[in-house]
Design a protein around this motif. Structure first.
Motif, PDB file in Angstrom:
ATOM      1  N   ILE A 165     -62.552  12.723  11.776  1.00 35.30           N
ATOM      2  CA  ILE A 165     -62.186  13.169  10.443  1.00 35.30           C
ATOM      3  C   ILE A 165     -60.769  13.745  10.502  1.00 35.30           C
ATOM      4  O   ILE A 165     -60.488  14.642  11.310  1.00 35.30           O
ATOM      5  N   LEU A 166     -59.875  13.233   9.676  1.00 32.43           N
ATOM      6  CA  LEU A 166     -58.465  13.602   9.724  1.00 32.43           C
ATOM      7  C   LEU A 166     -58.040  14.238   8.407  1.00 32.43           C
ATOM      8  O   LEU A 166     -58.452  13.790   7.331  1.00 32.43           O
ATOM      9  N   TYR A 167     -57.233  15.275   8.514  1.00 33.34           N
ATOM     10  CA  TYR A 167     -56.625  15.878   7.335  1.00 33.34           C
ATOM     11  C   TYR A 167     -55.519  14.934   6.865  1.00 33.34           C
ATOM     12  O   TYR A 167     -54.619  14.596   7.626  1.00 33.34           O
ATOM     13  N   LYS A 168     -55.597  14.500   5.627  1.00 39.19           N
ATOM     14  CA  LYS A 168     -54.714  13.438   5.138  1.00 39.19           C
ATOM     15  C   LYS A 168     -53.242  13.805   5.254  1.00 39.19           C
ATOM     16  O   LYS A 168     -52.411  12.974   5.618  1.00 39.19           O
ATOM     17  N   ARG A 169     -52.903  15.061   4.969  1.00 39.01           N
ATOM     18  CA  ARG A 169     -51.501  15.470   5.048  1.00 39.01           C
ATOM     19  C   ARG A 169     -50.987  15.401   6.479  1.00 39.01           C
ATOM     20  O   ARG A 169     -49.849  15.001   6.728  1.00 39.01           O
ATOM     21  N   ASP A 170     -51.834  15.782   7.463  1.00 40.18           N
ATOM     22  CA  ASP A 170     -51.430  15.689   8.868  1.00 40.18           C
ATOM     23  C   ASP A 170     -51.177  14.232   9.247  1.00 40.18           C
ATOM     24  O   ASP A 170     -50.234  13.933   9.997  1.00 40.18           O
ATOM     25  N   LEU A 171     -52.012  13.324   8.749  1.00 31.55           N
ATOM     26  CA  LEU A 171     -51.843  11.900   9.041  1.00 31.55           C
ATOM     27  C   LEU A 171     -50.520  11.396   8.476  1.00 31.55           C
ATOM     28  O   LEU A 171     -49.772  10.676   9.156  1.00 31.55           O
TER      29      LEU A 171
END
Length: 288
Positions: free
Chosen positions: A46-52
């Motif tokens: 699960i990834l934080y979209k802003r970090d991606l």
């Protein structure tokens, strides 16, 4: 009547209890705005979209490269404020009166905020001038219609005239079926423009991004003097099932991946996205 009363009371009690639990669950559930988190299709994390997005749309866990829009690619590769777009207002017609084609074009324009599936222009990469074409898979899966072919051809011809290198980022499902032969003609047209550019001793770099397939692979995508690719890119002409049914043989695993093509000499180098601008600059500098 006496026998049914307990049943009614029990049913009422159960309904009331469930309602209380539902309210408790709603109160205890955190209010998280949709779209903030995504599940990586590569590793399942699960990834934080802003970090991606801040990591060039690369999964920090498994290195999967997510697709970029043309605008995101320009921001990544071209020096800030140096990109001058060409043929921005060129739009597609419906030469074959294909049913619902005009509606699909309109919806793609709204979804991608582009007039067509490619953006062309002149920009600088660490101060080095180049004509750049960037295909966008958000517009009808980057399919190549007559306008895509015309925009790329004009860009290549301008590069030939001004003696500039050409860099094309490919991302396409292939020729656009709604335009039939008008679409297939673009394979020859773009290839001829690249040949004239090559005859002048000028540099053409193809950068393959996910996916690069069909008529684009069979034309300008594989004609680069240097062919780069991002990791794990799907590269091919026909689909796996079609090929296996045609040749009556089982194909090796991953045969249409960038890694397989590099191993067999079809491309020159796989470059991580965060190193791509530096790599392009070094190539331009060597050939300047």
């Amino acid at each position: 009547m006496f026998k049914f009363n307990p049943m009614f009371k029990k049913t009422k009690y159960i309904t009331l209890k469930n309602s209380v639990n539902d309210r408790d669950n709603e109160e205890n559930t955190p209010n998280i705005p949709s779209g903030m988190w995504i599940k990586c299709s590569g590793c399942g994390k699960i990834l934080y979209k802003r970090d991606l997005e801040e990591n060039f749309k690369i999964c920090p866990q498994c290195g999967k490269h997510y697709r970029m829009s043309a605008k995101e690619r320009i921001d990544l590769i071209v020096d800030t404020g140096t990109f001058r777009e060409m043929d921005r207002d060129m739009k597609t017609l419906n030469p074959l009166d294909f049913p619902e084609y005009s509606e699909k074009i309109k919806s793609s324009q709204e979804a991608s905020e582009l007039n067509e599936a490619v953006v062309t222009g002149i920009g600088k990469i660490y101060g080095k001038d180049a004509v750049i074409g960037i295909m966008d898979s958000k517009f009808m899966m980057g399919s190549m219609g007559s306008v895509v072919g015309e925009k790329l051809t004009r860009a290549i011809e301008r590069a030939t005239k001004e003696r500039l290198p050409v860099i094309i980022f490919t991302a396409s499902g292939g020729a656009r079926m709604q335009e039939g032969m008008f679409s297939l003609m673009q394979m020859a047209k773009t290839s001829a423009a690249i040949a004239r550019h090559n005859e002048e001793g000028l540099l053409y770099i193809a950068v393959l991004t996910d996916p690069t397939t069909g008529g684009v692979t069979a034309s300008f995508a594989m004609l680069g003097d240097i062919i780069l690719s991002e990791p794990q890119v799907l590269i091919g002409f026909a689909g796996r099932r079609v090929i296996e049914q045609t040749i009556k043989q089982k194909l090796p695993e991953g045969f249409q991946s960038a890694e397989f093509l590099l191993e067999h000499g079809f491309i020159d180098k796989i470059v991580n996205r965060n190193e791509l601008k530096k790599t392009l600059y070094r190539i331009l500098d060597i050939h300047s």
